[in-house]
Design an enzyme around this catalytic site. Structure first.
Site, PDB file in Angstrom:
ATOM      1  N   CYS A   2       0.836  -1.199   0.000  1.00  0.00           N
ATOM      2  CA  CYS A   2       0.000   0.000   0.000  1.00  0.00           C
ATOM      3  C   CYS A   2       0.872   1.250   0.000  1.00  0.00           C
ATOM      4  O   CYS A   2       1.832   1.341   0.765  1.00  0.00           O
ATOM      5  CB  CYS A   2      -0.854   0.043   1.261  1.00  0.00           C
ATOM      6  SG  CYS A   2      -2.064  -1.263   1.350  1.00  0.00           S
ATOM      7  N   ALA A  34      -2.626  -3.839  -2.268  1.00  0.00           N
ATOM      8  CA  ALA A  34      -4.034  -4.148  -2.001  1.00  0.00           C
ATOM      9  C   ALA A  34      -4.901  -3.108  -2.706  1.00  0.00           C
ATOM     10  O   ALA A  34      -4.847  -1.923  -2.383  1.00  0.00           O
ATOM     11  CB  ALA A  34      -4.288  -4.118  -0.500  1.00  0.00           C
ATOM     12  N   GLN A  77      -3.010  -7.509  -6.144  1.00  0.00           N
ATOM     13  CA  GLN A  77      -3.766  -8.015  -5.003  1.00  0.00           C
ATOM     14  C   GLN A  77      -5.079  -7.239  -4.938  1.00  0.00           C
ATOM     15  O   GLN A  77      -5.066  -6.011  -4.901  1.00  0.00           O
ATOM     16  CB  GLN A  77      -2.961  -7.803  -3.714  1.00  0.00           C
ATOM     17  CG  GLN A  77      -3.629  -8.415  -2.487  1.00  0.00           C
ATOM     18  CD  GLN A  77      -2.871  -8.107  -1.211  1.00  0.00           C
ATOM     19  OE1 GLN A  77      -2.678  -6.947  -0.864  1.00  0.00           O
ATOM     20  NE2 GLN A  77      -2.439  -9.134  -0.509  1.00  0.00           N
ATOM     21  N   TYR A 159      -8.611  -7.686   7.081  1.00  0.00           N
ATOM     22  CA  TYR A 159      -9.534  -7.075   6.121  1.00  0.00           C
ATOM     23  C   TYR A 159     -10.754  -7.971   5.908  1.00  0.00           C
ATOM     24  O   TYR A 159     -10.881  -9.026   6.547  1.00  0.00           O
ATOM     25  CB  TYR A 159      -8.783  -6.721   4.830  1.00  0.00           C
ATOM     26  CG  TYR A 159      -7.673  -5.712   5.117  1.00  0.00           C
ATOM     27  CD1 TYR A 159      -7.996  -4.456   5.661  1.00  0.00           C
ATOM     28  CD2 TYR A 159      -6.330  -6.018   4.934  1.00  0.00           C
ATOM     29  CE1 TYR A 159      -7.000  -3.542   5.980  1.00  0.00           C
ATOM     30  CE2 TYR A 159      -5.333  -5.105   5.259  1.00  0.00           C
ATOM     31  CZ  TYR A 159      -5.676  -3.865   5.780  1.00  0.00           C
ATOM     32  OH  TYR A 159      -4.696  -2.961   6.118  1.00  0.00           O
ATOM     33  N   ARG A 207      -3.683 -14.394  -0.260  1.00  0.00           N
ATOM     34  CA  ARG A 207      -2.869 -14.232   0.946  1.00  0.00           C
ATOM     35  C   ARG A 207      -3.759 -14.588   2.123  1.00  0.00           C
ATOM     36  O   ARG A 207      -4.848 -14.016   2.281  1.00  0.00           O
ATOM     37  CB  ARG A 207      -2.342 -12.803   1.059  1.00  0.00           C
ATOM     38  CG  ARG A 207      -1.514 -12.617   2.309  1.00  0.00           C
ATOM     39  CD  ARG A 207      -0.728 -11.325   2.286  1.00  0.00           C
ATOM     40  NE  ARG A 207       0.596 -11.536   1.721  1.00  0.00           N
ATOM     41  CZ  ARG A 207       1.617 -10.705   1.911  1.00  0.00           C
ATOM     42  NH1 ARG A 207       1.464  -9.601   2.613  1.00  0.00           N
ATOM     43  NH2 ARG A 207       2.799 -10.951   1.386  1.00  0.00           N
ATOM     44  N   LEU A 278       9.764 -10.607   7.348  1.00  0.00           N
ATOM     45  CA  LEU A 278      11.156 -10.476   7.786  1.00  0.00           C
ATOM     46  C   LEU A 278      12.091 -11.466   7.090  1.00  0.00           C
ATOM     47  O   LEU A 278      12.873 -12.151   7.720  1.00  0.00           O
ATOM     48  CB  LEU A 278      11.262 -10.583   9.309  1.00  0.00           C
ATOM     49  CG  LEU A 278      10.985  -9.263  10.045  1.00  0.00           C
ATOM     50  CD1 LEU A 278      11.132  -9.433  11.556  1.00  0.00           C
ATOM     51  CD2 LEU A 278      11.919  -8.150   9.567  1.00  0.00           C
ATOM     52  N   ARG A 301       9.546  -4.871   2.915  1.00  0.00           N
ATOM     53  CA  ARG A 301      10.390  -3.757   3.341  1.00  0.00           C
ATOM     54  C   ARG A 301      11.811  -3.829   2.789  1.00  0.00           C
ATOM     55  O   ARG A 301      12.399  -2.783   2.459  1.00  0.00           O
ATOM     56  CB  ARG A 301      10.384  -3.676   4.873  1.00  0.00           C
ATOM     57  CG  ARG A 301       9.054  -3.192   5.402  1.00  0.00           C
ATOM     58  CD  ARG A 301       8.893  -3.449   6.875  1.00  0.00           C
ATOM     59  NE  ARG A 301       8.828  -4.874   7.165  1.00  0.00           N
ATOM     60  CZ  ARG A 301       8.704  -5.381   8.386  1.00  0.00           C
ATOM     61  NH1 ARG A 301       8.650  -4.554   9.418  1.00  0.00           N
ATOM     62  NH2 ARG A 301       8.637  -6.678   8.577  1.00  0.00           N
TER      63      ARG A 301
HETATM   64  C1  LIG Z   1       4.477  -0.041   3.243  1.00  0.00           C
HETATM   65  C2  LIG Z   1       3.846  -1.402   3.343  1.00  0.00           C
HETATM   66  C3  LIG Z   1       2.681  -1.664   2.662  1.00  0.00           C
HETATM   67  C4  LIG Z   1       2.092  -2.919   2.715  1.00  0.00           C
HETATM   68  N1  LIG Z   1       0.975  -3.180   1.968  1.00  0.00           N
HETATM   69  C5  LIG Z   1       0.490  -4.431   1.898  1.00  0.00           C
HETATM   70  C6  LIG Z   1      -0.544  -4.757   0.996  1.00  0.00           C
HETATM   71  O1  LIG Z   1      -0.997  -3.934   0.204  1.00  0.00           O
HETATM   72  N2  LIG Z   1      -1.008  -6.022   1.003  1.00  0.00           N
HETATM   73  C7  LIG Z   1      -0.493  -6.981   1.840  1.00  0.00           C
HETATM   74  O2  LIG Z   1      -0.955  -8.126   1.819  1.00  0.00           O
HETATM   75  N3  LIG Z   1       0.496  -6.697   2.695  1.00  0.00           N
HETATM   76  C8  LIG Z   1       1.009  -5.458   2.729  1.00  0.00           C
HETATM   77  N4  LIG Z   1       2.054  -5.170   3.552  1.00  0.00           N
HETATM   78  C9  LIG Z   1       2.642  -6.255   4.357  1.00  0.00           C
HETATM   79  C10 LIG Z   1       3.797  -6.868   3.591  1.00  0.00           C
HETATM   80  O3  LIG Z   1       3.324  -7.423   2.367  1.00  0.00           O
HETATM   81  C11 LIG Z   1       4.502  -7.968   4.389  1.00  0.00           C
HETATM   82  O4  LIG Z   1       3.588  -9.008   4.631  1.00  0.00           O
HETATM   83  C12 LIG Z   1       5.072  -7.462   5.705  1.00  0.00           C
HETATM   84  O5  LIG Z   1       5.633  -6.174   5.562  1.00  0.00           O
HETATM   85  C13 LIG Z   1       6.137  -8.409   6.230  1.00  0.00           C
HETATM   86  O6  LIG Z   1       7.111  -8.634   5.224  1.00  0.00           O
HETATM   87  P1  LIG Z   1       8.524  -7.829   5.197  1.00  0.00           P
HETATM   88  O7  LIG Z   1       9.222  -8.184   6.498  1.00  0.00           O
HETATM   89  O8  LIG Z   1       9.233  -8.386   3.991  1.00  0.00           O
HETATM   90  O9  LIG Z   1       8.256  -6.388   5.120  1.00  0.00           O
HETATM   91  C14 LIG Z   1       2.662  -3.930   3.525  1.00  0.00           C
HETATM   92  C15 LIG Z   1       3.839  -3.648   4.228  1.00  0.00           C
HETATM   93  C16 LIG Z   1       4.428  -2.411   4.132  1.00  0.00           C
HETATM   94  C17 LIG Z   1       5.720  -2.184   4.885  1.00  0.00           C
END
Ligand SMILES: Cc1cc2nc3c(=O)[nH]c(=O)nc-3n(C[C@H](O)[C@H](O)[C@H](O)COP(=O)(O)O)c2cc1C
Length: 342
Positions: A2, A34, A77, A159, A207, A278, A301
């Site tokens: 997002c 999303a 998504q 959601y 998801r 992570l 991230r």
């Molecule tokens: C800025 C941001 C936006 C995110 N938007 C979504 C999203 O649109 N849909 C979703 O399923 N998860 C979203 N997430 C969650 C990530 O997809 C992911 O599941 C979560 O950050 C953990 O993974 P990471 O450690 O690689 O960041 C978002 C995370 C971040 C940091």
């Protein structure tokens, strides 16, 4: 991910640059954030939508750019924020919009608020159930028309669809509440309706939630039941995430903290499974795949921090990754004889 930066649901130059950048990250698949199937299904005023011709046209511009200049396959998504809709952007403090911030009515399986600073949603009635299901179908049709390579249904993070599956948020007494099978009924109706309009060769996944991280919530065993039901309904893959069902949910995080959920789902439901959460270094990602814990890994991230993550991972493993020719000389080792001075 997002971006909370759309104009009334429509993509703009921010998405053009952001997605264009990530389409060149070395990732095999880039999944667009999303994207709401109806206007009131947006999380914030800035969330993307795929519910109007205007949204579709603006997304088409971004997608054409990613295809022309990037190498990643493109997924989207689609989802509905349910009782977590009508909220502030994270950098504005999250939480439900106040009266003067142009809030809108939220809907959910039951009239239970997400948390103390959130409005109670309206319990979805029969008309809502039909309208939202049809909105998912229409959104999928738009995504097919936009020639995305894959579609992912958002069934996690608290959601709408997750809130139907979880007993914490679904306390309906009709056929859509009660046992896990009953709580899965409405999401599965949507899955079946969407599958019917998505060509069979086009990957369609979801998801899902590996755990609600609450004693009264969904467990990894429930995730297996969920994934099996999705597979039976024709989905091709799941991505296993967790958390987000209530504002006060406490999660124990650490490197790869959701991988055990993905591993269990993959083994017991026998569906192509993506791990997320992570996963930050190439070695860590490679080990998850090599040990058979997941079929795919997703990074959020780490890719924002280093949008050339895939290039650097390829370098670490002496692999190959497609780079735009304009940037070829940034990797001189791969291009013997390249000159640096022009
Ligand atoms: C800025 C941001 C936006 C995110 N938007 C979504 C999203 O649109 N849909 C979703 O399923 N998860 C979203 N997430 C969650 C990530 O997809 C992911 O599941 C979560 O950050 C953990 O993974 P990471 O450690 O690689 O960041 C978002 C995370 C971040 C940091």
């Amino acid at each position: 991910m997002c971006q909370y930066s759309a104009d009334d649901g429509c993509a703009n130059d921010w998405h053009f640059v952001h997605l264009g950048m990530l389409a060149n990250s070395g990732a095999a698949l880039l999944v667009v954030e999303a994207t709401a199937v109806e206007r009131r299904g947006r999380i914030t005023h800035g969330c993307l939508g795929i519910y109007s011709d205007e949204c579709e046209a603006e997304l088409a511009r971004v997608i054409a750019h990613c295809r022309r200049h990037g190498s990643a396959k493109l997924g989207i998504q689609i989802g509905h924020a349910g009782r977590k809709a009508s909220s502030r952007r994270p950098w504005e403090g999250g939480q439900g919009l106040a009266y003067e911030e142009d809030p809108w009515e939220t809907i959910a399986p039951s009239a239970i608020a997400f948390g103390p600073h959130w409005p109670a949603p309206r319990e979805m009635n029969a008309d809502d159930l039909v309208r939202v299901r049809d909105a998912f179908v229409a959104a999928a049709e738009r995504a097919v028309r936009l020639r995305f390579d894959a579609i992912e249904l958002h069934m996690a993070h608290g959601y709408l669809l997750h809130s139907f599956v979880s007993p914490v948020s679904n306390q309906r007494t009709d056929r859509y509440g009660g046992s896990l099978d009953a709580r899965l009924r409405y999401p599965l109706e949507i899955v079946e309706a969407v599958r019917a309009v998505v060509p069979s060769g086009m990957p369609l996944g979801a998801r899902i939630t590996g755990s609600d991280w609450r004693n009264d919530g969904l467990t990894p065993d429930d995730a297996v039941v969920h994934a099996k039901a999705l597979k039976a309904a024709g989905l091709d893959f799941v991505c296993v995430s967790s958390g987000g069902i209530t504002a006060d949910t406490k999660i124990t995080i650490g490197p790869g903290y959701q991988v055990p959920f993905a591993e269990k789902v993959r083994r017991e439901a026998e569906i192509a499974t993506r791990a997320v959460g992570l996963i930050a270094t190439p070695r860590q990602a490679e080990t998850i795949l090599a040990e058979g814990k997941a079929d795919m890994v997703a990074l959020a991230r780490a890719m924002l921090d280093d949008p050339r993550w895939g290039w650097h991972a390829a370098q670490e493993f002496a692999g190959e990754v497609q780079r735009p020719p304009q940037y070829a000389r940034a990797a001189p080792g791969l291009w013997p004889g390249a000159t640096y001075l022009d």
